[in-house]
Write a protein that holds these residues in place. Structure first.
Motif, PDB file in Angstrom:
ATOM      1  N   ILE A  57      25.104 -61.228  48.221  1.00  0.00           N
ATOM      2  CA  ILE A  57      24.707 -62.443  47.502  1.00  0.00           C
ATOM      3  C   ILE A  57      23.192 -62.596  47.537  1.00  0.00           C
ATOM      4  O   ILE A  57      22.563 -62.381  48.580  1.00  0.00           O
ATOM      5  CB  ILE A  57      25.363 -63.692  48.144  1.00  0.00           C
ATOM      6  CG1 ILE A  57      26.894 -63.593  48.051  1.00  0.00           C
ATOM      7  CG2 ILE A  57      24.863 -64.983  47.486  1.00  0.00           C
ATOM      8  CD1 ILE A  57      27.644 -64.670  48.813  1.00  0.00           C
ATOM      9  N   PHE A  58      22.627 -62.993  46.392  1.00  0.00           N
ATOM     10  CA  PHE A  58      21.200 -63.325  46.317  1.00  0.00           C
ATOM     11  C   PHE A  58      21.089 -64.790  45.940  1.00  0.00           C
ATOM     12  O   PHE A  58      21.690 -65.230  44.964  1.00  0.00           O
ATOM     13  CB  PHE A  58      20.497 -62.459  45.256  1.00  0.00           C
ATOM     14  CG  PHE A  58      19.032 -62.789  45.104  1.00  0.00           C
ATOM     15  CD1 PHE A  58      18.090 -62.279  45.981  1.00  0.00           C
ATOM     16  CD2 PHE A  58      18.598 -63.628  44.078  1.00  0.00           C
ATOM     17  CE1 PHE A  58      16.745 -62.598  45.855  1.00  0.00           C
ATOM     18  CE2 PHE A  58      17.251 -63.949  43.935  1.00  0.00           C
ATOM     19  CZ  PHE A  58      16.320 -63.422  44.829  1.00  0.00           C
ATOM     20  N   GLU A  59      20.312 -65.548  46.718  1.00  0.00           N
ATOM     21  CA  GLU A  59      20.103 -66.956  46.391  1.00  0.00           C
ATOM     22  C   GLU A  59      18.660 -67.205  46.003  1.00  0.00           C
ATOM     23  O   GLU A  59      17.728 -66.891  46.739  1.00  0.00           O
ATOM     24  CB  GLU A  59      20.445 -67.866  47.574  1.00  0.00           C
ATOM     25  CG  GLU A  59      20.261 -69.330  47.194  1.00  0.00           C
ATOM     26  CD  GLU A  59      20.474 -70.319  48.333  1.00  0.00           C
ATOM     27  OE1 GLU A  59      20.756 -71.487  48.020  1.00  0.00           O
ATOM     28  OE2 GLU A  59      20.354 -69.946  49.505  1.00  0.00           O
ATOM     29  N   MET A  60      18.510 -67.798  44.826  1.00  0.00           N
ATOM     30  CA  MET A  60      17.187 -68.206  44.359  1.00  0.00           C
ATOM     31  C   MET A  60      16.964 -69.647  44.791  1.00  0.00           C
ATOM     32  O   MET A  60      17.589 -70.563  44.266  1.00  0.00           O
ATOM     33  CB  MET A  60      17.155 -68.091  42.834  1.00  0.00           C
ATOM     34  CG  MET A  60      15.922 -68.684  42.178  1.00  0.00           C
ATOM     35  SD  MET A  60      14.408 -67.935  42.743  1.00  0.00           S
ATOM     36  CE  MET A  60      13.386 -69.377  42.842  1.00  0.00           C
ATOM     37  N   GLY A  61      16.109 -69.835  45.798  1.00  0.00           N
ATOM     38  CA  GLY A  61      15.800 -71.165  46.288  1.00  0.00           C
ATOM     39  C   GLY A  61      16.657 -71.519  47.491  1.00  0.00           C
ATOM     40  O   GLY A  61      17.694 -72.156  47.369  1.00  0.00           O
ATOM     41  N   MET A  62      16.245 -71.083  48.685  1.00  0.00           N
ATOM     42  CA  MET A  62      17.049 -71.359  49.882  1.00  0.00           C
ATOM     43  C   MET A  62      17.103 -72.860  50.199  1.00  0.00           C
ATOM     44  O   MET A  62      18.122 -73.381  50.640  1.00  0.00           O
ATOM     45  CB  MET A  62      16.455 -70.605  51.063  1.00  0.00           C
ATOM     46  CG  MET A  62      17.174 -70.855  52.365  1.00  0.00           C
ATOM     47  SD  MET A  62      16.287 -70.013  53.696  1.00  0.00           S
ATOM     48  CE  MET A  62      16.794 -70.986  55.102  1.00  0.00           C
ATOM     49  N   GLY A  63      15.996 -73.566  49.961  1.00  0.00           N
ATOM     50  CA  GLY A  63      15.973 -75.017  50.143  1.00  0.00           C
ATOM     51  C   GLY A  63      16.414 -75.478  51.513  1.00  0.00           C
ATOM     52  O   GLY A  63      15.865 -75.070  52.532  1.00  0.00           O
ATOM     53  N   THR A  64      17.474 -76.295  51.547  1.00  0.00           N
ATOM     54  CA  THR A  64      17.955 -76.852  52.815  1.00  0.00           C
ATOM     55  C   THR A  64      18.807 -75.855  53.600  1.00  0.00           C
ATOM     56  O   THR A  64      19.161 -76.113  54.746  1.00  0.00           O
ATOM     57  CB  THR A  64      18.834 -78.095  52.562  1.00  0.00           C
ATOM     58  OG1 THR A  64      19.966 -77.697  51.794  1.00  0.00           O
ATOM     59  CG2 THR A  64      18.057 -79.192  51.849  1.00  0.00           C
ATOM     60  N   GLY A  65      19.199 -74.759  52.960  1.00  0.00           N
ATOM     61  CA  GLY A  65      20.078 -73.790  53.634  1.00  0.00           C
ATOM     62  C   GLY A  65      21.556 -74.145  53.521  1.00  0.00           C
ATOM     63  O   GLY A  65      22.410 -73.463  54.092  1.00  0.00           O
ATOM     64  N   LEU A 153      26.641 -61.235  43.438  1.00  0.00           N
ATOM     65  CA  LEU A 153      26.652 -62.648  43.086  1.00  0.00           C
ATOM     66  C   LEU A 153      25.250 -63.212  43.226  1.00  0.00           C
ATOM     67  O   LEU A 153      24.539 -62.894  44.198  1.00  0.00           O
ATOM     68  CB  LEU A 153      27.584 -63.342  44.078  1.00  0.00           C
ATOM     69  CG  LEU A 153      28.277 -64.650  43.757  1.00  0.00           C
ATOM     70  CD1 LEU A 153      28.976 -64.622  42.408  1.00  0.00           C
ATOM     71  CD2 LEU A 153      29.284 -64.981  44.869  1.00  0.00           C
ATOM     72  N   VAL A 154      24.843 -64.029  42.258  1.00  0.00           N
ATOM     73  CA  VAL A 154      23.559 -64.739  42.346  1.00  0.00           C
ATOM     74  C   VAL A 154      23.843 -66.234  42.339  1.00  0.00           C
ATOM     75  O   VAL A 154      24.530 -66.736  41.446  1.00  0.00           O
ATOM     76  CB  VAL A 154      22.618 -64.376  41.168  1.00  0.00           C
ATOM     77  CG1 VAL A 154      21.391 -65.293  41.155  1.00  0.00           C
ATOM     78  CG2 VAL A 154      22.168 -62.917  41.255  1.00  0.00           C
ATOM     79  N   TYR A 155      23.332 -66.927  43.364  1.00  0.00           N
ATOM     80  CA  TYR A 155      23.350 -68.392  43.372  1.00  0.00           C
ATOM     81  C   TYR A 155      21.999 -68.819  42.801  1.00  0.00           C
ATOM     82  O   TYR A 155      20.974 -68.666  43.472  1.00  0.00           O
ATOM     83  CB  TYR A 155      23.452 -68.945  44.790  1.00  0.00           C
ATOM     84  CG  TYR A 155      24.736 -68.700  45.559  1.00  0.00           C
ATOM     85  CD1 TYR A 155      25.887 -68.168  44.978  1.00  0.00           C
ATOM     86  CD2 TYR A 155      24.803 -69.055  46.914  1.00  0.00           C
ATOM     87  CE1 TYR A 155      27.045 -67.982  45.720  1.00  0.00           C
ATOM     88  CE2 TYR A 155      25.953 -68.870  47.656  1.00  0.00           C
ATOM     89  CZ  TYR A 155      27.073 -68.337  47.059  1.00  0.00           C
ATOM     90  OH  TYR A 155      28.220 -68.158  47.803  1.00  0.00           O
ATOM     91  N   TYR A 156      22.003 -69.337  41.595  1.00  0.00           N
ATOM     92  CA  TYR A 156      20.722 -69.692  40.977  1.00  0.00           C
ATOM     93  C   TYR A 156      20.483 -71.186  41.128  1.00  0.00           C
ATOM     94  O   TYR A 156      20.999 -71.999  40.376  1.00  0.00           O
ATOM     95  CB  TYR A 156      20.654 -69.253  39.505  1.00  0.00           C
ATOM     96  CG  TYR A 156      19.219 -69.056  39.085  1.00  0.00           C
ATOM     97  CD1 TYR A 156      18.489 -67.965  39.573  1.00  0.00           C
ATOM     98  CD2 TYR A 156      18.553 -69.965  38.281  1.00  0.00           C
ATOM     99  CE1 TYR A 156      17.156 -67.790  39.255  1.00  0.00           C
ATOM    100  CE2 TYR A 156      17.211 -69.791  37.957  1.00  0.00           C
ATOM    101  CZ  TYR A 156      16.520 -68.700  38.447  1.00  0.00           C
ATOM    102  OH  TYR A 156      15.191 -68.533  38.152  1.00  0.00           O
ATOM    103  N   ASP A 157      19.679 -71.524  42.140  1.00  0.00           N
ATOM    104  CA  ASP A 157      19.511 -72.920  42.542  1.00  0.00           C
ATOM    105  C   ASP A 157      18.044 -73.339  42.541  1.00  0.00           C
ATOM    106  O   ASP A 157      17.601 -74.083  43.417  1.00  0.00           O
ATOM    107  CB  ASP A 157      20.134 -73.112  43.937  1.00  0.00           C
ATOM    108  CG  ASP A 157      20.572 -74.549  44.185  1.00  0.00           C
ATOM    109  OD1 ASP A 157      20.608 -75.328  43.212  1.00  0.00           O
ATOM    110  OD2 ASP A 157      20.868 -74.897  45.337  1.00  0.00           O
ATOM    111  N   ALA A 158      17.309 -72.851  41.535  1.00  0.00           N
ATOM    112  CA  ALA A 158      15.910 -73.290  41.378  1.00  0.00           C
ATOM    113  C   ALA A 158      15.897 -74.746  40.911  1.00  0.00           C
ATOM    114  O   ALA A 158      16.906 -75.261  40.433  1.00  0.00           O
ATOM    115  CB  ALA A 158      15.223 -72.416  40.336  1.00  0.00           C
ATOM    116  N   PHE A 159      14.743 -75.406  41.053  1.00  0.00           N
ATOM    117  CA  PHE A 159      14.620 -76.760  40.506  1.00  0.00           C
ATOM    118  C   PHE A 159      14.808 -76.705  38.992  1.00  0.00           C
ATOM    119  O   PHE A 159      14.627 -75.664  38.366  1.00  0.00           O
ATOM    120  CB  PHE A 159      13.259 -77.371  40.860  1.00  0.00           C
ATOM    121  CG  PHE A 159      13.134 -77.758  42.310  1.00  0.00           C
ATOM    122  CD1 PHE A 159      14.119 -78.505  42.951  1.00  0.00           C
ATOM    123  CD2 PHE A 159      12.011 -77.379  43.041  1.00  0.00           C
ATOM    124  CE1 PHE A 159      14.000 -78.865  44.285  1.00  0.00           C
ATOM    125  CE2 PHE A 159      11.882 -77.727  44.375  1.00  0.00           C
ATOM    126  CZ  PHE A 159      12.885 -78.474  45.006  1.00  0.00           C
TER     127      PHE A 159
END
Length: 230
Positions: A57-65, A153-159
Motif C-alpha cells: 500500500i502507498f499512502e499519499m499524505g500520512m497526516g494523523t496516521g 493499493l493507493v490511499y489518495y488522501d491529499a488535501f
C-alpha cells in the motif's frame, strides 16, 4: 503552519489548519470516514479479489496516521501481511500525536505504542510494527519524488483540490498509475468531475461509489488487467 485539534461527530479527533481552511479528516467523523474510504472501499475490496500474499500500500499524505493505524489493525485481525509506505512533507509533532484519541475510540489501547512509533521512528527505514505490518515513511513532496516500487493499493488522501491543486493533475495520476500493479486500485474521498477526468486520461478505469456519512460520493480508480477495456 498553525494546527488545531478538533473533535469530529463520531467522537474521534482530527486536525484543522485554519489558514488553509482544511481538516485532515471529515468533521462528520474521522474514524468512520477512514474506515469507509480506505478500509472498506480500498483494502477489503482489494482483498476480495486478490490472491493471498503480501499487500503493498502507498499512502499519499500520512497526516494523523489514522489510515495506517486502521490498516495495521485489519492486517493483524485477518493475519494478512501488509507493507505500507506513506509520504508526508509536514509531519505532526510527537506531542500532537499523543493527544489523538484513535486507539481509545477503537477500544484498542494495545495499539497506542505502535501508533506513536508510526510517527516517531526514523524516516525512510522499514519499521516492523507487528508480525503482519511493516511500515516505511518518506519525508518528501510527492510532486518532486520519484518512486520506483510497485503497489497494489493507493490511499489518495491529499488535501482537497482547492487547497492543493498541484496534487490532482493528470501528470500526478500518470505517476500513480505507473506505481500500481495491474489489478491495483486507488481510492480517494474526492468525487470532483475534473479529478475523475484527470484519472481517466492517465489510464484509470474510474467508478463513483457511495461516500462516507456527510459525503454522497467518492471514487475508486483501477488499473485494469486488460488494457482493451479503456
Amino acid at each position: 503552519m498553525r494546527q488545531k485539534l478538533i473533535l469530529t461527530s463520531d467522537g474521534s479527533h482530527s486536525i484543522e489548519i485554519p489558514d488553509m481552511q482544511v481538516t485532515y479528516h471529515s468533521v462528520h467523523g474521522a474514524i468512520q470516514e477512514s474506515m469507509h474510504i480506505f478500509i472498506q472501499a480500498g483494502l477489503h475490496h482489494y482483498w476480495r479479489y486478490a490472491a493471498a500474499g503480501l499487500t503493498r500500500i502507498f499512502e499519499m499524505g500520512m497526516g494523523t496516521g489514522l489510515n495506517a493505524l486502521l490498516t495495521m489493525s485489519e492486517a493483524d485481525k485477518t493475519r494478512q501481511p501488509v507493507f505500507y509506505q506513506a509520504i508526508e512533507l509536514y509531519p505532526l509533532e510527537n506531542a500532537q500525536v499523543k493527544e489523538l484519541n484513535y486507539c481509545t475510540r477503537l477500544n484498542r489501547p494495545d495499539l497506542q505504542l505502535a501508533f506513536e512509533k508510526l510517527h516517531s521512528e526514523e524516516w525512510d527505514k522499514d519499521i516492523i510494527l507487528s508480525p503482519y505490518f511493516t511500515f516505511r515513511k518518506l519525508r518528501a513532496s510527492f510532486v518532486n519524488t520519484s518512486i520506483t516500487e510497485k503497489y497494489n493499493l493507493v490511499y489518495y488522501d491529499a488535501f482537497a483540490p482547492a487547497a492543493q491543486p498541484e496534487l490532482w493533475t493528470k501528470e500526478i495520476f500518470e505517476k500513480l498509475y505507473a506505481m500500481l500493479l495491474p489489478g491495483g486500485s486507488l481510492v480517494t474521498y474526492c468525487s470532483k468531475g475534473d479529478v475523475r477526468r484527470a484519472m481517466q486520461q492517465a489510464g484509470f478505469h474510474v467508478q463513483k461509489i457511495p461516500g462516507p456519512p456527510g459525503k454522497r460520493e467518492m471514487q475508486r480508480a483501477t488499473k485494469l488487467l486488460d488494457k482493451t477495456h479503456h
